[in-house]
Enzyme design. Sequence first.
Site, short mmCIF file in Angstrom:
data_model
loop_
_atom_site.label_atom_id
_atom_site.label_comp_id
_atom_site.label_asym_id
_atom_site.label_seq_id
_atom_site.Cartn_x
_atom_site.Cartn_y
_atom_site.Cartn_z
N CYS A 26 -12.27 4.15 1.97
CA CYS A 26 -13.34 4.13 2.98
C CYS A 26 -12.89 4.75 4.28
O CYS A 26 -13.53 5.64 4.81
CB CYS A 26 -13.77 2.68 3.22
SG CYS A 26 -14.93 2.50 4.59
N GLU B 160 0.85 -1.18 0.00
CA GLU B 160 0.00 0.00 0.00
C GLU B 160 0.89 1.23 0.00
O GLU B 160 2.00 1.23 0.54
CB GLU B 160 -0.90 -0.01 1.23
CG GLU B 160 -1.79 1.21 1.43
CD GLU B 160 -2.68 1.53 0.23
OE1 GLU B 160 -3.47 0.65 -0.19
OE2 GLU B 160 -2.59 2.66 -0.28
N CYS C 94 -16.06 6.87 3.33
CA CYS C 94 -17.10 6.58 4.31
C CYS C 94 -16.89 7.17 5.71
O CYS C 94 -17.77 7.84 6.25
CB CYS C 94 -17.25 5.07 4.51
SG CYS C 94 -16.97 4.09 3.03
N GLY D 217 -17.72 12.09 -10.40
CA GLY D 217 -17.48 10.69 -10.66
C GLY D 217 -16.11 10.25 -10.19
O GLY D 217 -15.24 11.07 -9.89
N THR E 155 -18.19 -0.24 0.32
CA THR E 155 -17.28 -1.00 1.18
C THR E 155 -17.80 -2.40 1.51
O THR E 155 -17.07 -3.38 1.36
CB THR E 155 -16.97 -0.20 2.47
OG1 THR E 155 -15.95 0.74 2.18
CG2 THR E 155 -16.50 -1.11 3.59
N GLU F 222 -24.00 14.59 -0.57
CA GLU F 222 -23.55 14.48 0.82
C GLU F 222 -22.74 15.72 1.23
O GLU F 222 -22.92 16.26 2.32
CB GLU F 222 -22.73 13.20 1.03
CG GLU F 222 -23.60 11.96 1.05
CD GLU F 222 -22.81 10.65 1.18
OE1 GLU F 222 -23.46 9.60 1.37
OE2 GLU F 222 -21.57 10.68 1.08
N TYR G 245 -5.83 -0.83 11.15
CA TYR G 245 -5.83 -1.70 9.98
C TYR G 245 -4.49 -2.40 9.82
O TYR G 245 -4.43 -3.58 9.47
CB TYR G 245 -6.17 -0.89 8.71
CG TYR G 245 -7.64 -0.91 8.41
CD1 TYR G 245 -8.53 -0.24 9.22
CD2 TYR G 245 -8.13 -1.66 7.34
CE1 TYR G 245 -9.89 -0.30 8.97
CE2 TYR G 245 -9.49 -1.72 7.08
CZ TYR G 245 -10.36 -1.04 7.90
OH TYR G 245 -11.71 -1.10 7.65
N LYS H 27 -16.28 11.06 5.90
CA LYS H 27 -17.54 11.65 5.43
C LYS H 27 -18.55 11.64 6.53
O LYS H 27 -19.24 12.61 6.82
CB LYS H 27 -18.00 10.86 4.20
CG LYS H 27 -19.37 11.16 3.67
CD LYS H 27 -20.48 10.31 4.24
CE LYS H 27 -20.48 8.85 3.94
NZ LYS H 27 -20.82 8.48 2.58
N HIS I 127 -43.60 1.16 18.76
CA HIS I 127 -44.26 2.46 18.84
C HIS I 127 -43.71 3.27 19.98
O HIS I 127 -43.49 2.74 21.06
CB HIS I 127 -45.77 2.21 19.03
CG HIS I 127 -46.60 3.43 19.04
ND1 HIS I 127 -46.83 4.16 17.89
CD2 HIS I 127 -47.24 4.06 20.04
CE1 HIS I 127 -47.58 5.20 18.21
NE2 HIS I 127 -47.86 5.16 19.49
N GLU J 199 -42.07 2.03 12.16
CA GLU J 199 -43.27 1.18 12.22
C GLU J 199 -44.18 1.43 11.02
O GLU J 199 -45.01 0.60 10.68
CB GLU J 199 -44.05 1.38 13.53
CG GLU J 199 -44.58 2.80 13.73
CD GLU J 199 -45.31 2.96 15.06
OE1 GLU J 199 -44.99 3.90 15.80
OE2 GLU J 199 -46.21 2.15 15.36
N ALA K 25 -26.93 3.48 1.31
CA ALA K 25 -27.45 4.72 1.85
C ALA K 25 -26.71 5.90 1.25
O ALA K 25 -25.57 5.78 0.80
CB ALA K 25 -27.29 4.75 3.37
N GLY L 185 2.84 -0.80 -5.75
CA GLY L 185 2.94 -2.11 -6.38
C GLY L 185 2.63 -2.04 -7.86
O GLY L 185 1.74 -1.30 -8.29
N TYR M 93 -24.14 10.81 -5.21
CA TYR M 93 -24.22 10.80 -3.76
C TYR M 93 -23.13 11.66 -3.12
O TYR M 93 -23.36 12.30 -2.08
CB TYR M 93 -24.18 9.36 -3.23
CG TYR M 93 -22.82 8.71 -3.20
CD1 TYR M 93 -22.34 7.99 -4.30
CD2 TYR M 93 -22.01 8.80 -2.07
CE1 TYR M 93 -21.09 7.41 -4.28
CE2 TYR M 93 -20.76 8.21 -2.04
CZ TYR M 93 -20.30 7.51 -3.15
OH TYR M 93 -19.06 6.93 -3.12
#
Lengths: 553, 436
Positions: A123, A105, A128, A343, A392, A262, A180, A131, A517, A522, A422, A196, A258
């Site tokens: 992400c 990486e 993600c 894009g 993701t 957002e 990670y 954001k 409720h 509902e 979403a 790489g 999106y």
Amino acid sequence: MAATSLTTPRLGSSLASPALQTLRTHRFPIPFLSFPLASRNSPSPSPSPSPINRRFSTAIRSESTNGAELPPKYDFDLFTIGAGSGGVRASRFAANFGASVAICELPFATISSDTTGGFGGTCVLRGCVPKKLLVYASKFSHEFEESGGFGWNYEAEPKHDWSTLIANKNAELLRLTGIYKNILQNAGVKLIEGRGKIVDPHTVDVDGKFYSAKNILVSVGGRPFIPDIPGSEYAIDSDAALDLPSKPTKVAIVGGGYIAVEFAGIFNGLKSDVHVFIRQKKVLRGFDEEIRDFVGEQMSLRGVKFYPEETPQSIVKSSDGSLSLKTNKGTIDGFSHVMFATGRKPNTKNLGLEAVGVKLSKKGAIEVDEYSQTSVPSIWAVGDVTDRINLTPVALMEGGALAKTLFANEPTKPDHREVPSAVFSQPPIAQVGLTEEQATKEYGDVDVYTSNFRPLKATVSGLPDRVFIKLIVCAKTSKILGLHMCGEDSPEIVQGFSVAVKAGLTKADFDATVGIHPTAAEELVTMRTPTRKIRSAPSEETQDSQVKAAAKV
Amino acid sequence: MARKMLIDGELDKTSEEEIHYDFDLFVIGAGSGGVRASRFSAQHGAKVGICELPFHPVSSEVVGGVGGTCVIRGCVPKKILVYGASFGPELEDARNYGWEVNERVDFNWKKLLHKKTEEIVRLNGIYKRLLANAGVKLFEGEGKVVGPNDVEVIQLDSTKIRYSAKHILIATGSRAQRPDIPGQELAITSDEALSLEELPKRAIVLGGGYIAVEFASIWRGMGATVDLCFRKELPLRGFDDEMRAVVARNLEGRGINLHPRTSLTELVKTENGIKVRTDHGEELIADVVLLATGRAPNTKRLNLESVGVELDEKTGAVKVDAYSRTNIPSIWAIGDVTNRMNLTPVALMEGTCFAKTVFDGKPTKPDHNVVPCAVFCIPPLSVVGLSEEQAIEQANGDVLVFTSTFNPMKNTVSGPAGASDLMPRCDRLFTRYAQL
């Protein structure tokens, strides 16, 4: 870590599996190359020899299954290029199945480039996660407004300090990228920092060092795309938007997807003056039409200004530093920032893919089959670089499936059907299944249930917030074909209901489920009357009866 | 016109005689269950009458209101207060995200109270319209059963009117019970808590159920000092034990003082507020003491015993079969008065099934299995299906339990060091699945 290939029995059994059958039939014409330890540790060879002609010590292997012969020795069973969602998942799981895995990486930076990235990928570092943190931050202004109706009173209107937010956000990113790395190391995966590049079907070059692998996984993701118009150098993309030194005062956002929507919510919530320029008539092409209308209305009510059917032509910087955006309809001045969210493109440039024979689509995405295998049998690809469903959890699924296919002797196709998703606009959207337009086309007769209501919170806060919920049902089988929601908490709610949709449950199953409720959710189990019933052209039967009625039979 | 009704598939012979009734159905109690049953029965063609006590936020033997507990003094006002209370802790989060909010933020309880009252009055009006639109005749007054097919309504001017009905539906719900503790008259129940004139600075809540826990959260979120006393080791008896522990931890994290294994022995009025003594000998003092130790079905003044309707000895609940029918064939009961699952959506379901059974020729049993529910403490709890304890008890084979406890993303953005008097929050999200 010593390079070990798979133990022989495992190799034998996995070679028998259907997915790997293709390895045999699509055998690469050049005989197997094997790399003795010496070459692995040697300093980098002379710069850029042609990959196809690269030779170390060679050994031509026959297909004989004479027990005395060992399988080809590779440094790793799997070498992954790109430690984002897909790459990390595949690598970890592969290692857990007993494979020897390495992953490379680019070094960490908040802004991605040809030379920078970071463990965790888009992400975690510039998608993600940051954001969502910015969405949380920007939602508070709306909550301050809401709280007024509930009796809360601030002496002075709360002000937002952008640098505090970005500093906290960056601290979180550093924490996550570290996590990670730990996750990978704990799984026994070798981490290599660097760029790489594929040299041949079993060799990866990372900044001059060569590694051999039985399988190579390309999971380098995608990057924002800014169209080449005059002045585009003044524009920022989402990477930069997440790391600005100061908050935009007046921002033009070009784009209707999106990401555009957002960020419009984020900057609007933080009290910037937001203008959104979209090519289409409405935002979010591809989403259910009613949802597109609803979210546009709700965002406008919150102060976002939309400019439909406008295409950017140029950006001009004036002497005071502000930017003007010229579109096919006119020019607007005074922007502190112009953001392009037009894009993202797969990150496939300069990876050696074309030379090694990996087929790419017109958009530059790596073409893969259902098992995520590319046109080169030992090379695989998952995640955004394959441009299937760029989410993701889908990359996680693809990575997990690949690990199973390659190293658990369980050929597994990732299932891209009924994937919920979403949009963290304000208010947010969530959906699973088909839009009304798709359902009508595919199924003909559908019943549509909709509910557009003012949630309890809004009746007290006095704000014009509303919630829109939609169920699309197959008229014949009563199966839920699509579920769409726009309003507070939609993503959390739809995650739950997507289990039902994926399981193929019917409207009757929904109706039999008792509600909780008082909640907005509902509503999904209490919609009794279809808003509209869509029927395809009348059947012959109906036509006959109509004729009969006319003839008074 | 004779109405045919199928009971367990057999035609009711009595309908063959032309008996004239004022109503096909008379419902006593216009809450969630009663209104649902009335409307749906009317939609199936029945002539329906319903009676309800006059409207008042605080219920009694003689006041109530169309909409019932849920709308007037339960679910709805509770949720409004929970929303109101949630904004407080949000401010702490806002600061962590870069918002500069004054140290001094005022909370105007009276404004919220006013909004709440506006909303419940609005809903009360909507429920009346729903009944009218369905053609249901609404009577204001106290209803009693005087025969298997006769009800009596005591109107506001004390005059009594009798109505005959082919079927009578009891849907009078339940009311908060006060435990027999010396000085309990100084304390309030949930009805009053939803309508307090002044926000308490210090509150003591007695009870371990959802009502106690919700009010503890509400008052704490509005800035009060809260002491929560309950009999067991953990609140929310009956829920999954691990979840109960999580809720307790979260409540403590928000600054609520928990007193497990504690009862109150006495309440005494002092200059400084209400002093309570616990059974551990501890003394606490508060502006408000809330007794949330349980609710009991509203059956005392219905005259049911004289008609022979069987009640549960312990709770006073009306006993019903799977179709919500009492031991008297023409008398039925749904909702909290039957003490099955005391939730609005369940009362709605029971009402819908009743209407189908009695007036649509489709005998339908309400299904009380796998009913989800929520407790709106802050942060809230929500469950569906069996607890781990129940699952283990009922399982034929092994039970797999998956748990996940994590810091939700919103809370990972840590605030600047020494961030003043903000209460430590250890909110964790906790999910579990018990799989048989």
